[in-house]
Structures are given as C-alpha cells and as structure tokens.
Design an enzyme around this catalytic site. Sequence first.
Site, short mmCIF file in Angstrom:
data_model
loop_
_atom_site.label_atom_id
_atom_site.label_comp_id
_atom_site.label_asym_id
_atom_site.label_seq_id
_atom_site.Cartn_x
_atom_site.Cartn_y
_atom_site.Cartn_z
N ALA A 1 61.12 -9.40 42.04
CA ALA A 1 60.31 -9.94 42.71
C ALA A 1 60.83 -9.35 44.39
O ALA A 1 60.22 -9.64 45.29
CB ALA A 1 60.60 -11.72 43.07
N ASN B 1 67.50 -12.73 36.07
CA ASN B 1 67.52 -12.78 37.44
C ASN B 1 66.68 -13.96 38.28
O ASN B 1 67.10 -14.94 38.44
CB ASN B 1 67.57 -11.49 38.26
CG ASN B 1 68.00 -11.31 39.60
OD1 ASN B 1 68.27 -12.41 40.06
ND2 ASN B 1 68.02 -10.21 40.12
N ASP B 2 65.37 -13.35 38.69
CA ASP B 2 64.64 -14.09 39.30
C ASP B 2 64.36 -15.67 38.78
O ASP B 2 64.36 -16.52 39.53
CB ASP B 2 63.31 -13.35 39.36
CG ASP B 2 63.57 -12.20 40.18
OD1 ASP B 2 64.22 -12.19 41.24
OD2 ASP B 2 62.60 -11.14 40.28
N VAL B 3 64.30 -15.46 37.45
CA VAL B 3 64.07 -17.12 37.01
C VAL B 3 65.12 -18.10 37.10
O VAL B 3 65.15 -19.12 36.77
CB VAL B 3 63.70 -16.85 35.35
CG1 VAL B 3 62.53 -16.10 35.16
CG2 VAL B 3 64.88 -16.26 34.79
#
Lengths: 102, 464
Positions: B434, B393-395
């Site tokens: 995050a 996700n965040d990456v």
Amino acid sequence: MEIDPFIFRLSIFILSIFVGYYVVWSVTPSLHTPLMSVTNAISSVIIVGAIIAALSGSDGVVFSSSSIYGFLAIILAAVNIFGGFLVTQRMLAMYKKKKKDK
Amino acid sequence: MSANLSAILYLVSGVLFILALRGLSSPETSRQGNLFGIIGMVIAVTVTFLSVGNFSSGFIYVLIFLAIGGSIGAFIAYRIPMTAMPELVAGFHSLVGLAAVFVAISAFINPSAFNLGTPGNIKLASLIEMAIGAAVGAITFSGSVIAFLKLQGIMSGAPITFKGQHLLNALLLILIVILTIYLCSTQSSNLFWILIAISFLIGFLIIIPIGGADMPVVISMLNSYSGWAAAGIGFTLENTALIITGALVGSSGAILSYIMCKGMNRSFFNVILGGFGATDQTSQSQNKEQRPVKSGNADDAAFLMKNASSVIIVPGYGMAVAQAQHALREMVDTLKKNDIKVSYAIHPVAGRMPGHMNVLLAEANVPYDEVFELEEINNDFANADVAFVIGANDVTNPVAKTDPQSPIYGMPVLDVEKCKSVLFVKRSLSPGYAGIDNDLFYKENTLMLFADAKKMTEDITKNL
C-alpha cells in the site's frame, strides 16, 4: 397460452444463482482456494457443447470448419476438467486435523 | 437416448455439482464433495455421447482429443507447486473462456447441429445467448491471460493507466451491445467476428489498470465471468447442467470478490477502476522522518518465544515467496515440544488469492484446526505473549484503525500490537504494497528481525 421453454431455463438459472449464493457462503474460508479450482473444473462442463460441436460433421468429414472449433474446445475443457479436479484433490488431501497423541 | 431422459441426467449432474461445492463447508466433507463433482462430470459427458449417438470416426477423435487435454491437465495438476496456485487458476479461467468462445463460434457456423436453425437464419433468442456467451468468454480469456502474465511476473504488476481509459471501456461496451443488436437483424458473420475481437480487447483493457496486489479480487472476478460465460452457452445449448453450473460458478466468484474487497475495505468499483498503487504516492512521502526501531537477532527471538506460553503466527505472502512455510512448521513443532500453545492467524487478503495461505500451511503439514481467520482470533492477541509476523505487513498496520487520513483506514487488520511482544520478520523497513509505513515497526514492544524469512526461522529453531 403456452409458456416459452426459455422461461423454464431462466427459472432454473435464477434459482441456481440463489442456491450458489447460499452454498458458497457456507464454504469455510480456509477452503476458498480449492473452491476456486473446483468451480473451474465444473464450469468446464462446457465440454458438453464442445462434444456436440465436434461430432456435428457428417460421416465422411470429421474435421469441418465448425467441428474444428469443437475439437479445440474439447482439448481446452479437458485440460481444465482433469487439471481442476486433480489439483483440488491434491490440495484437499493436505488438509489434516491435529493428531491426538502429540 | 430420449431427450427427456438426458435432460433429467443433466439435472442430476447439476445437483452433483451443487453437492461438490456444499462439501467444501468443512475439510472433512470436502474430499467426498470433490468426488461428487467428478461423478457429475462423468455423467454429463456420457449423456452427451449417448444423446448425440454418433459413434463414427469422429467419436474416436473426440476421445483422442479428450485424452490429450486430460493428460496435459493431469500433468499440470501434479507438477504445479502450491505457491503457483493463483497463476494456475488464472490460466484455467482463460481456458474456460476460450472454450466458451469456440463453442459459440461452432454453433454460429453450424447451428443445425445444435437445433438452433440454419446458418444465416438462427433463432433470435439463441443468437443473443450465443453473442453473450462468446463476448463474456472472450473477456474472460483475455482478462485471465493478463492476470496470468502479471502473476507470473512476465508482465509488471504495476497498474497501467492512461487518459480516457474508462471512457474507452464504456464506449467499447456500448459498441458490443449495438453490434449484438445489428447481429440479430443481419445475422452477418463479420459482425460476429468483430464482436468477439472487441470482447478480447475489453478483457485486456479492464485488467491492465489493476495493480498486482489486487489480484485476489481479479482472480475471483474472472472466476465469476467464466461462470457467466458457461451459463450463456448453457442457454444456447438449452442444457440444464451448464446453466446450473454457470450460475453456481458465477455467484461463487462474485461472493469471493466481495469477500476480498471487504478484506481490503474497498468497493468493487474502486478495484475495477484500478490504479490503487498510483494514487497513494503522496501519503508515502509525508511520513519520511526516521523513527527508532528495535532490532534483534534469532537468539533474542528464541529467548522471547521460549518464555512465552502462547504464540500467534501471522503469515503473509512474503512467507510463500521465501518458501519459509516448512521451516516455520519445524519451528512451531519445537515450540510445541516446549508446551507452548501456537496458533496461526490469517487475514482474508493474505496471499495472492482467496485462501491461498491456508493451502500453503496445509502443504507444510500444519493441521487446519490450528489455523484461524481474522474474526476468530483477533481477540486472542491481547492474551498472547508473542506474535510472530512473517511475510505479512499491511494487514497488521494499526494505522488502519487510528488514522483516518491513511489510504488503508477502515481495512480490517489483525490486532497484532495488543500482544505482549511482537516479532516482525522482514528484509528491511520498506513499506508494504500500500506504500505506507507500518506503525507497528516503531512500537515499544516490537522487535524487528531483519533477515530472509526462511533463514531467520531456521536460526530461531536452532536457538530454541
């Protein structure tokens, strides 16, 4: 004037940090997990100290207050040595290249 | 065995350990490297037996204890699932730390066995080295135990912070230095015990404020500590093999921590001081407006992929949680049969420890030359037809490149949005670790596949 042997050991230590630095940077990122498990295994060479400690008791007394700690450390380090090397082996065996004929 | 000969053999074993790490520069040489490591260990242990030269009843017990520990280790090594590697490594680190503490205690109680003087009259340098080895070992032990509990989920991954935490840690560290100085002048065993107790406490205190998703950094850091502890004991025992190994492991762990921090665009101190999840709550609530997303089913996904000529898979920890790696590989096999080019893109901090994703894919029989790191593959997204994001996700969040306000701004991300179309497998629209919304969800070319990763992958395979 004589040089203290400590200085020699310190030299080995510092140079090894540099060797470690360059060797580890050349480790491919896909093998970082095996790197951690194998460093785990080799740092258990501390078993050397554990063996000396365990065998420090005199002939009659195998388990003295100091050798007990040695024996405990032997168990811990042995778990790590066998566990670390074998799990690394198991992981590395899984890394396969693409088969040519597909 | 003469002292000189054993010193040389310890050096040989140290060199073999260097070669063991060197072997890991490529998967082809890695197995040989591991063998070098094993030989190095056998040499070190054998030399120790020969140089102590005590083959009395104690020796038998040593072998027994060695066998007990060894069989436990071997049993764990064969049984552990690859998804649990982070826990295993954290657990192993704690053992190294505790072993260092035990050896230091033993040397303190019976220094003559190590040629360090007599009890109450230990050589000054040895005492300092012993104290450092014991302190770092104790910190490694309790820190690793906390890391293990957090990774296992026994302890909540949420950072535990309280007021004055950093001040307390700083005071305790200063206290350790003062205690070491007093220990040197008084040789008091009470001080030595207090020193160890405080070190245990510090290890505990420095790991509890670190959030669950920062674990890759924590594990690498503890890896480094376990090395420094070994080196400290190596100085005490005047043993070259231990000094070399300690330095190698110490710098290895430090480099891995650095790589992990860079992957998250955070400074090392930022991670250590902890509380990452807690500081970002504000930015989370700002972005609450509902934006339209396109969602699809396995049929749509299969259609898109069938018509693609190249597909890039972006796996993340969610894939491992759903145990979807084997299903994924079957899907890829089907794609390959249709002459579609497939590669995998791995972000440095994907998974719970460095390189974790690579191991999981290797276990699912994915050839390692189809798996690429961020820098190697990031330019290929622009030319690929489909990006299949599974459990990451965040990456993939483009916000890291566009919004300087975002907490993850500046973090290197995979340029997934440059693909012609993006398939995003996810259970819901909830934000990632995050705590920020992923812009990728709302892009024109993104198709959200709301389902369990494993089930969705299997359904796509059926529809291909």
